[in-house]
Design a protein around this motif. Structure first.
Motif, PDB file in Angstrom:
ATOM      1  N   SER A  48     -99.479 -30.041  17.965  1.00  0.00           N
ATOM      2  CA  SER A  48     -98.392 -29.284  17.358  1.00  0.00           C
ATOM      3  C   SER A  48     -98.738 -28.591  16.057  1.00  0.00           C
ATOM      4  O   SER A  48     -98.135 -27.585  15.713  1.00  0.00           O
ATOM      5  CB  SER A  48     -97.199 -30.208  17.098  1.00  0.00           C
ATOM      6  N   ASN A 102     -91.400 -19.078   9.651  1.00  0.00           N
ATOM      7  CA  ASN A 102     -90.960 -19.494  10.983  1.00  0.00           C
ATOM      8  C   ASN A 102     -91.808 -20.628  11.557  1.00  0.00           C
ATOM      9  O   ASN A 102     -91.429 -21.238  12.567  1.00  0.00           O
ATOM     10  CB  ASN A 102     -90.996 -18.307  11.942  1.00  0.00           C
ATOM     11  N   LYS A 103     -92.944 -20.898  10.925  1.00  0.00           N
ATOM     12  CA  LYS A 103     -93.830 -21.957  11.424  1.00  0.00           C
ATOM     13  C   LYS A 103     -93.855 -23.174  10.497  1.00  0.00           C
ATOM     14  O   LYS A 103     -94.685 -24.062  10.653  1.00  0.00           O
ATOM     15  CB  LYS A 103     -95.254 -21.407  11.590  1.00  0.00           C
ATOM     16  N   PHE A 104     -92.926 -23.213   9.553  1.00  0.00           N
ATOM     17  CA  PHE A 104     -92.903 -24.322   8.605  1.00  0.00           C
ATOM     18  C   PHE A 104     -92.791 -25.670   9.314  1.00  0.00           C
ATOM     19  O   PHE A 104     -93.461 -26.632   8.946  1.00  0.00           O
ATOM     20  CB  PHE A 104     -91.739 -24.165   7.623  1.00  0.00           C
ATOM     21  N   GLU A 105     -91.909 -25.760  10.294  1.00  0.00           N
ATOM     22  CA  GLU A 105     -91.692 -27.053  10.936  1.00  0.00           C
ATOM     23  C   GLU A 105     -92.947 -27.524  11.669  1.00  0.00           C
ATOM     24  O   GLU A 105     -93.260 -28.716  11.679  1.00  0.00           O
ATOM     25  CB  GLU A 105     -90.510 -26.977  11.899  1.00  0.00           C
ATOM     26  N   ALA A 106     -93.662 -26.582  12.286  1.00  0.00           N
ATOM     27  CA  ALA A 106     -94.907 -26.942  12.966  1.00  0.00           C
ATOM     28  C   ALA A 106     -95.921 -27.470  11.956  1.00  0.00           C
ATOM     29  O   ALA A 106     -96.628 -28.451  12.217  1.00  0.00           O
ATOM     30  CB  ALA A 106     -95.475 -25.738  13.700  1.00  0.00           C
ATOM     31  N   LEU A 108     -95.170 -28.793   9.021  1.00  0.00           N
ATOM     32  CA  LEU A 108     -94.649 -30.031   8.442  1.00  0.00           C
ATOM     33  C   LEU A 108     -94.943 -31.256   9.297  1.00  0.00           C
ATOM     34  O   LEU A 108     -95.163 -32.351   8.771  1.00  0.00           O
ATOM     35  CB  LEU A 108     -93.136 -29.909   8.222  1.00  0.00           C
ATOM     36  N   GLU A 109     -94.952 -31.078  10.586  1.00  0.00           N
ATOM     37  CA  GLU A 109     -95.226 -32.227  11.445  1.00  0.00           C
ATOM     38  C   GLU A 109     -96.586 -32.829  11.124  1.00  0.00           C
ATOM     39  O   GLU A 109     -96.744 -34.049  11.032  1.00  0.00           O
ATOM     40  CB  GLU A 109     -95.163 -31.811  12.915  1.00  0.00           C
ATOM     41  N   ARG A 112     -96.639 -34.348   7.415  1.00  0.00           N
ATOM     42  CA  ARG A 112     -95.983 -35.658   7.344  1.00  0.00           C
ATOM     43  C   ARG A 112     -96.899 -36.766   7.853  1.00  0.00           C
ATOM     44  O   ARG A 112     -96.927 -37.868   7.296  1.00  0.00           O
ATOM     45  CB  ARG A 112     -94.676 -35.630   8.136  1.00  0.00           C
ATOM     46  N   GLN A 157     -95.269 -30.995   1.707  1.00  0.00           N
ATOM     47  CA  GLN A 157     -94.102 -31.507   2.420  1.00  0.00           C
ATOM     48  C   GLN A 157     -92.813 -31.173   1.677  1.00  0.00           C
ATOM     49  O   GLN A 157     -91.892 -30.582   2.250  1.00  0.00           O
ATOM     50  CB  GLN A 157     -94.212 -33.019   2.624  1.00  0.00           C
ATOM     51  N   GLU A 161     -90.010 -28.303   2.768  1.00  0.00           N
ATOM     52  CA  GLU A 161     -88.679 -28.852   3.060  1.00  0.00           C
ATOM     53  C   GLU A 161     -87.619 -28.298   2.122  1.00  0.00           C
ATOM     54  O   GLU A 161     -86.442 -28.655   2.215  1.00  0.00           O
ATOM     55  CB  GLU A 161     -88.711 -30.377   2.962  1.00  0.00           C
TER      56      GLU A 161
END
Length: 207
Positions: A48, A102-106, A108-109, A112, A157, A161
């Motif tokens: 991911s 738009n790819k922040f969550e990818a 962040l996974e 983290r 992170q 966030e």
């Protein structure tokens, strides 16, 4: 051999980047022996977060403290510091993700997962330095470079966030700066490692 090809061959089958490897000897043609849970974490991150760039994930010699009596005889070896080098190389892929809101969550996974044990790489660097520095390896500048680089990565992170007062493209721009700064610090470690290897050329030329 091109750097990308070297990295791919070095770690196949891959386990993931920025994660803490299981503490077992490194084997060139096999993945690490890990618990089911940690293996899942690494595969999840690899798929991911930075699926296009495998990274070395071995813990060879991480727990093996060299005897001080042999420190003066130690000749720095690529195999003893390759994870720091691999981390620096794969951060290019993290930069590609964090530059796009738009790819922040990818991104962040993976960050983290990295933050579950941000002290792994400084510990790895300390172990390497302790092979040639008899006293206070933890205070060596090279360990400091890696510690600062990991702090920079960890800070992403909260930034992504939205907990540091920046959002959208402003946060993306700041994130890229932090990733590049981490790479500069890791490049300093590589330069001062005492290891000379043509595989470093592209990375050092960029940073």
């Amino acid at each position: 051999m091109k750097l990308s090809a070297f990295i791919t061959l070095l770690i196949l089958p891959a386990t993931g980047a920025f994660t803490t490897p299981a503490r077992t000897p490194y084997q060139t043609k096999s993945s690490l022996t890990m618990t089911s849970a940690s293996a899942t974490d690494r595969r999840t991150f690899f798929k991911s977060a930075i699926a296009t760039a495998p990274v070395v994930a071995s813990a060879a010699a991480v727990l093996t403290s060299p005897l001080p009596a042999f420190a003066k005889d130690y000749e720095p070896k690529f195999d003893d510091m390759k994870q720091i080098f691999a981390l620096g190389v794969t951060l290019d892929n993290l930069a590609d993700k964090v530059k796009d809101p738009n790819k922040f969550e990818a991104a962040l996974e993976g960050i983290r997962l990295f933050n579950r044990d941000p002290k792994f790489y400084p510990g790895y660097a300390r172990n390497f330095v302790s092979k040639s520095v008899k006293n206070n390896a933890d205070g060596d500048a090279r360990v400091g470079y890696v510690r600062q680089a990991c702090t920079s990565i960890s800070s992403l992170q909260e930034l992504l966030e939205g907990r540091q007062g920046l959002e959208g493209q402003a946060a993306a721009d700041e994130a890229v700066k932090r990733v590049r700064r981490a790479q500069e610090l890791l490049a300093l470690f590589v330069k001062e490692s005492g290891v000379e290897d043509e595989r470093f050329a592209d990375f050092l030329a960029k940073h």
